[in-house]
Design an enzyme around this catalytic site. Structure first.
Site, PDB file in Angstrom:
ATOM      1  N   LYS A 118      13.186   6.970  30.733  1.00 11.48           N
ATOM      2  CA  LYS A 118      11.902   6.316  30.429  1.00 11.48           C
ATOM      3  C   LYS A 118      12.045   4.823  30.627  1.00 11.48           C
ATOM      4  CE  LYS A 118       9.643   9.993  29.042  1.00 11.48           C
ATOM      5  NZ  LYS A 118       8.327  10.484  29.427  1.00 11.48           N
ATOM      6  N   HIS A 169      10.381  22.038  35.730  1.00  8.25           N
ATOM      7  CA  HIS A 169       9.376  21.372  34.894  1.00  8.25           C
ATOM      8  C   HIS A 169       8.062  22.138  35.067  1.00  8.25           C
ATOM      9  CE1 HIS A 169       6.998  18.182  33.064  1.00  8.25           C
ATOM     10  NE2 HIS A 169       8.102  17.523  32.779  1.00  8.25           N
TER      11      HIS A 169
END
Ligand code: 3PG
Length: 410
Positions: free
Chosen positions: A149, A265
């Site tokens: 992130k 994902h």
């Protein structure tokens, strides 16, 4: 598996793909179920001059049961183009036109059970949960990871530094986020090489870790891109199954040149799964990913993370990763999305230990930085693994204490 009757005879589960649908309709359920069965097999909105009784008998989908707003429909295996059509054709049968039928209000594919002859056409995961654990030399504890992130914006060097810090803090896994592929600020080649160096450095210091590089791209390029990132040093690849398709997962898993595990994902799944009355539940998606060869799959956070989700449904996904199915290896279930250390105890209580827990904000948002954030995550996992209340464990683990002070507990 449940046994079903049709016209007084027990239905042979090896001869049908059996689907459960939830139907919201103003029609009588018998009519609605019959309309679905017809539309998805031998019928249409009117009777036909071109069909025969034999065609309907042999290839017509059969309504096996109706209970409340749920119906179970069986599609003869002959309706499937087993070798050539793959998952795209399976989905066009069991989850195709039916969602748009004007006469039916809402409709949700809740579950699917495949016969042996279809399961046999799939290889399942090459590594699976056990293979991942072997690569990481982590036989028992939950895997614990991060998502770099911010999800976009970091250049390759900073991405690799993040990964190194996360590994130095004890994490076993990290990964690209779903929106990061090959943007100008972080070219995939430079990122893969820099991250591989960080992982090698960690390995030389005695810590094993993998990072999944996102290879999600167009269908005609995905295997080639995966080969390239592998040659640049990737130890794991990631693919978004809903945006790229099940066929992309299968192409990667079955290509002999790809020799690293595949992290799957599910970004965009909410468009299919979120409405409890319409769309496709995560359960069939999980089963298809397992058939196609995903080694790890996001399954939800069992009611505690930032993404909406029914804990019971998440648990069903987790079980679909781990329960016996077609002789396939177990898929590593991944709990991800708004995870932070204070919720891990509650999560592991629901998931058990065969799970990968990962946090982006819950690592990079730690006031002490990525390494301490990673340490806090590992400490929370250790506490859960050892059955020690997280607040108690935090008394002797300052990184965890700081995380609990910032985000609290669930
Ligand atoms: C994911 O890929 O699951 C999300 O990007 C998780 O990010 P978060 O841990 O910051 O919510």
């Amino acid at each position: 598996m449940a046994t079903y009757m049709h016209l007084g005879e027990q239905v042979d589960p090896d001869a049908y793909v059996i689907c459960e649908y939830r139907v919201t309709t103003e029609l009588p359920m018998e009519k609605a179920a019959a309309a679905i069965a017809a539309e998805q097999s031998t019928g249409t909105w009117t009777d036909l001059t071109t069909t025969t009784e034999r065609i309907v008998d042999d290839y017509g989908a059969k309504v096996l049961s109706i209970e409340g707003d749920r119906t179970v429909i069986a599609f003869p295996v002959e309706d499937f183009s087993i070798e050539v059509g793959g998952v795209p054709q399976i989905l066009s049968v069991i989850a195709g036109n039916l969602f748009g039928l004007e006469s039916i209000g809402k409709l949700r594919l809740e579950d699917v059970t495949f016969p042996k002859c279809i399961l046999e056409m799939y290889k399942g995961p090459r590594f699976g949960a056990k293979g991942l654990r072997e690569i990481l030399d982590r036989p028992e504890k939950p895997l614990v990871g991060t998502i770099v992130k911010p999800k976009i914006g970091l250049p390759p060097k900073e991405t690799a530094e993040y990964v190194y810090e996360a590994g130095a803090g004890g994490l076993t896994n990290s990964k690209d986020d779903e929106t990061l592929t090959d943007q100008r600020f972080c070219p995939i080649e430079d990122r893969t090489i820099a991250v591989a160096e960080a992982l090698d450095r960690l390995a030389s210091e005695g810590h094993r870790m993998v990072h999944a590089i996102n290879v999600s791209t167009n269908g005609d390029k995905i295997v080639e891109l995966a080969e390239k990132v592998q040659s640049w040093g990737a130890k794991q690849i990631m693919v978004d199954v809903i945006t790229c398709g099940f066929a992309a997962v299968q192409a990667l898993a079955e290509d002999p040149s790809i020799k690293v595990p595949i992290h799957v994902h599910r970004t965009m799944h909410g468009a299919l799964t979120r409405d409890p009355l319409h769309g496709i539940s995560m359960l069939p998606i999980t089963k298809l990913v397992r058939m196609c060869g995903g080694d790890a799959l996001h399954i939800g956070t069992l009611g505690v993370g930032k993404m909406s989700g029914d804990p019971k449904a998440d648990l069903a996904n987790l079980n679909a990763c781990l329960d016996p199915m077609g002789g396939f290896k177990e898929v590593m279930p991944v709990c991800s999305g708004g995870v932070y250390p204070g919720m891990i105890g509650a999560m592991v209580e629901r998931s058990g230990r065969n799970v990968q827990i990962q946090a982006g904000g819950g690592v990079a948002g730690h006031p002490g930085g990525v390494r301490k954030g990673a340490m806090a995550m590992c400490q929370a996992v250790d506490a859960a693994f050892e059955g020690i209340p997280v607040a108690k464990y935090a008394e002797t683990h300052p990184e965890l204490r700081i995380a609990l002070d910032k985000w609290g507990m669930r």
